[in-house]
Design a protein around this motif. Structure first.
Motif, short mmCIF file in Angstrom:
data_model
loop_
_atom_site.label_atom_id
_atom_site.label_comp_id
_atom_site.label_asym_id
_atom_site.label_seq_id
_atom_site.Cartn_x
_atom_site.Cartn_y
_atom_site.Cartn_z
N PHE A 55 57.95 51.07 35.83
CA PHE A 55 57.11 52.34 36.23
C PHE A 55 58.07 53.45 35.62
CE2 PHE A 55 55.03 53.46 40.41
CZ PHE A 55 54.12 54.33 39.42
N HIS A 57 58.87 57.26 35.99
CA HIS A 57 58.72 58.63 36.67
C HIS A 57 59.18 59.68 35.86
CE1 HIS A 57 56.72 56.73 40.26
NE2 HIS A 57 56.41 57.84 40.59
N GLU A 67 61.55 65.75 43.99
CA GLU A 67 60.85 64.50 43.84
C GLU A 67 59.38 64.88 44.05
OE1 GLU A 67 61.19 60.90 44.11
OE2 GLU A 67 63.10 61.61 43.04
N TRP A 68 59.10 65.96 45.08
CA TRP A 68 57.81 66.32 44.93
C TRP A 68 57.65 67.65 44.54
CZ3 TRP A 68 54.76 64.74 50.06
CH2 TRP A 68 54.65 63.49 50.11
N HIS A 106 52.05 63.78 37.94
CA HIS A 106 52.55 63.79 39.28
C HIS A 106 51.92 64.82 40.30
CE1 HIS A 106 55.73 62.90 42.83
NE2 HIS A 106 55.16 61.48 42.21
N HIS A 107 52.35 64.85 41.55
CA HIS A 107 51.68 65.67 42.65
C HIS A 107 51.65 67.11 42.12
CE1 HIS A 107 51.78 61.96 44.67
NE2 HIS A 107 52.68 62.12 45.28
N TYR A 152 49.60 56.57 35.41
CA TYR A 152 49.51 56.92 36.79
C TYR A 152 48.92 58.56 36.83
CZ TYR A 152 51.70 59.08 41.10
OH TYR A 152 51.99 59.67 42.28
N TRP A 191 46.80 53.78 38.21
CA TRP A 191 47.57 53.87 39.55
C TRP A 191 46.81 55.04 40.08
CZ3 TRP A 191 51.45 54.25 43.21
CH2 TRP A 191 52.17 53.06 43.40
N ASP A 193 47.56 56.95 43.37
CA ASP A 193 48.45 57.06 44.41
C ASP A 193 47.79 57.61 45.69
OD1 ASP A 193 50.60 57.40 45.97
OD2 ASP A 193 51.78 58.33 44.60
N ALA A 195 49.42 58.89 48.10
CA ALA A 195 50.39 60.04 48.80
C ALA A 195 49.77 61.52 49.10
CB ALA A 195 51.45 59.99 48.16
N GLU A 237 58.01 51.18 50.04
CA GLU A 237 58.47 51.53 48.72
C GLU A 237 59.91 50.70 48.81
OE1 GLU A 237 57.76 55.70 48.47
OE2 GLU A 237 55.88 55.16 47.69
N ASP A 281 56.18 48.29 44.60
CA ASP A 281 56.73 49.36 43.84
C ASP A 281 58.02 49.84 44.43
OD1 ASP A 281 55.24 50.19 45.78
OD2 ASP A 281 55.29 52.53 45.19
N TRP A 288 62.48 58.39 42.79
CA TRP A 288 61.74 57.88 41.75
C TRP A 288 61.87 58.59 40.46
CZ3 TRP A 288 58.84 53.93 42.65
CH2 TRP A 288 58.39 53.45 43.92
C1 FUL Z 1 54.58 58.14 46.06
C2 FUL Z 1 54.69 59.43 45.54
O1 FUL Z 1 54.58 60.34 46.79
C3 FUL Z 1 56.07 59.22 45.17
O2 FUL Z 1 56.57 60.61 44.48
C4 FUL Z 1 56.11 58.12 43.89
O3 FUL Z 1 55.20 58.52 42.92
C5 FUL Z 1 55.69 56.80 44.29
C6 FUL Z 1 55.41 55.95 43.38
O4 FUL Z 1 54.39 57.01 44.97
O5 FUL Z 1 53.42 57.70 46.97
#
Ligand code: FUL
Length: 488
Positions: A55, A57, A67-68, A106-107, A152, A191, A193, A195, A237, A281, A288
């Motif tokens: 993976f 990131h 991270e976010w 990402h987010h 992703y 992927w 996600d 989250a 995780e 993961d 990450w």
């Molecule tokens: C999570 C995400 O919120 C993290 O930042 C990361 O990408 C992880 C693999 O999945 O749900």
């Protein structure tokens, strides 16, 4: 070539292929047993055999030490000075990974490719003066190295104004999926996600439309989400699957992104009607994304993760974060290489080699107990007759050769022939008829038991105490892990 030698050649070839039926005097071959449903499809089987995948990131967070991200980041901050995706593939190769997955968005919503549907992308950044495309560099580097690529695309998007407007955002997301799955050649995993922040805007994702579009664009891809349909999240995780771990679940029991599903995902469901094996993961570092002061986990931790993921019927998705220069830290690559060398060293020597195998019964030619000792990528397997279950039960036994039986082992490897379904519900391992050295529930593609102490012995017998249908075993191995604390 004379007729006699030609006949002999054919017989030898037929025997090598296990075609007992063509040998004169032999009866017709016994067919394989019926599968126990559900069973994996071809793409899921190929995925399972990868065992370790990578993976990456990398994105806006790499430059903001977060991270976010909030989604308010200025694209001018995305400025990797020496991005080299080929070097990232060195990291994947060092770990022995055959698939590498990149976070394309990402987010925070920042797109690592020049999407036509938003201005919030590499196009607005200093990277190659706005002409860069990280997804292109990544997929090209992977394919050039013979590594499959995965992507992703975060459903939760904190930047895009359409987020929260159901139709508009789902259209936007689908259009981006379209870009990612048509511009970059073969994509082997996607992927989704689950989250999402606690106070995030309400948003209904049209997963069915997304999944079916993915299939339309990439027919052999594996779709990952909490609920599959092809590969499921393992529920944590840390890289740890449950000690009981079924590849089967009932997909209708899982709401993507919901809390409270973790245990179900961790263990799977023996009564599940859907084949959706788990992916573990975990990041090599605490985060990450890359952060200057974080370092990689030690080898002992990575090994523990390996035993608890690959050794519990899962694929390990190991994250390594490239830094703000656009390179994977050389120390992380060294750690990956050390990890791979350790796994290779433990499993390169099989202390069951040369054993003779016998079992409670054998189904017929082609299903001999000795098949569990063949190094044939799980093609052959031992199958008993259905009768054993009504008598004393199913077992397989290895009698080790005199020359090696004094050599101690502390890892027992058992592999089921999951092509025909996951069957074993409970099993016990005995050495020399007395001591139970290990026991457990599920086996699946691979089960690794670490023994509390290293043991030697003449015979190793595995009892399949409970199972769905007859057990089918493709491999049994005995190994010595010199890094375990119980070995001098
Ligand atoms: C999570 C995400 O919120 C993290 O930042 C990361 O990408 C992880 C693999 O999945 O749900």
């Amino acid at each position: 070539m004379g007729v006699a030698s030609l006949t002999l050649l054919c017989l030898v070839a037929a025997a090598a292929a296990g075609m007992a039926s063509s040998a004169p005097g032999a009866g017709p071959r016994v067919p394989p047993p019926l599968p126990v449903l559900p069973i994996p499809n071809a793409a899921q089987l190929a995925w399972q055999r990868r065992e370790v995948i990578m993976f990456f990131h990398f994105g806006m967070n790499t430059f903001t030490d977060s991270e976010w991200g909030t989604g308010a980041e200025d694209p001018s901050m995305f400025a990797p000075a020496a991005l080299n995706a080929t070097q990232w593939m060195d990291a994947a190769s060092a770990a022995g990974a055959s698939l590498a997955i990149l976070v394309a968005k990402h987010h925070d919503g920042f797109c690592l490719w020049p999407s036509a549907y938003t201005a919030h992308s590499v196009r607005a950044s200093p990277f190659h003066n706005g002409a860069g495309d990280v997804v292109r560099e990544f997929t090209d580097a992977a394919h050039a190295r013979g590594i499959d690529a995965g992507l992703y695309l975060s459903p939760w998007d904190r930047h895009d104004a359409r987020y929260g407007r159901e139709v508009e955002y789902n259209e936007y997301y689908l259009a981006q999926l379209h870009e990612l799955l048509t511009r970059y050649g073969k994509v082997s995993e996607i992927w989704f996600d689950g989250a999402k922040g606690k106070n995030a805007t309400n948003m209904t994702y049209h997963f069915q439309e997304w999944f079916q579009t993915v299939r339309q664009l990439q027919s052999s891809i594996n779709i990952f989400s909490d609920a599959g349909p092809d590969v499921r999240w393992v529920g944590d995780e840390q890289g740890f699957a449950g000690a009981t771990c079924w590849s089967t679940v009932n997909r209708s029991m899982i709401t993507i992104g919901a809390t409270g599903i973790e245990k179900y995902l961790n263990n799977g469901d023996p009564r599940g009607t859907d084949w959706v094996p788990p992916e573990c993961d975990v990041s090599i570092r605490p985060g990450w994304f890359w952060h200057k002061n974080e370092t990689a986990k030690p080898r002992s931790k990575l090994l523990e993760i390996y035993y608890n993921s690959v050794g519990r019927n899962c694929v390990l998705l190991l994250n390594v974060p490239p830094n703000s220069t656009g390179l994977v830290d050389a120390r992380d690559i060294a750690r990956l290489r050390e990890f791979r060398a350790t796994v290779t060293r433990i499993f390169a020597t099989d202390l069951a080699a040369g054993s003779t195998a016998r079992a409670s019964s054998e189904r017929g030619a082609g299903f001999a107990a000795g098949n569990v000792l063949l190094d044939d990528a799980g093609e052959t397997y031992w199958a008993p007759t259905a009768e054993d279950g009504r008598r004393n039960g199913y077992w397989i036994e290895l009698r080790r050769p005199a020359a090696t039986r004094a050599r101690a082992f502390n890892v027992v490897r058992i592999q089921e022939h999951v092509v025909l379904g996951q069957r074993v519900e409970r099993h016990e391992v005995y050495v020399d008829g007395v001591a139970v050295v290990a026991n457990g529930t599920t086996v699946g593609h691979k089960r690794l038991h670490r023994l509390p102490v290293a043991v030697a012995g003449k015979t190793v017998r595995i009892w399949f105490v409970a199972r769905r249908g007859v057990p089918l075993v493709s491999a049994v191995g005995l190994h010595l892990d010199p890094f375990a604390t119980n070995v001098m």
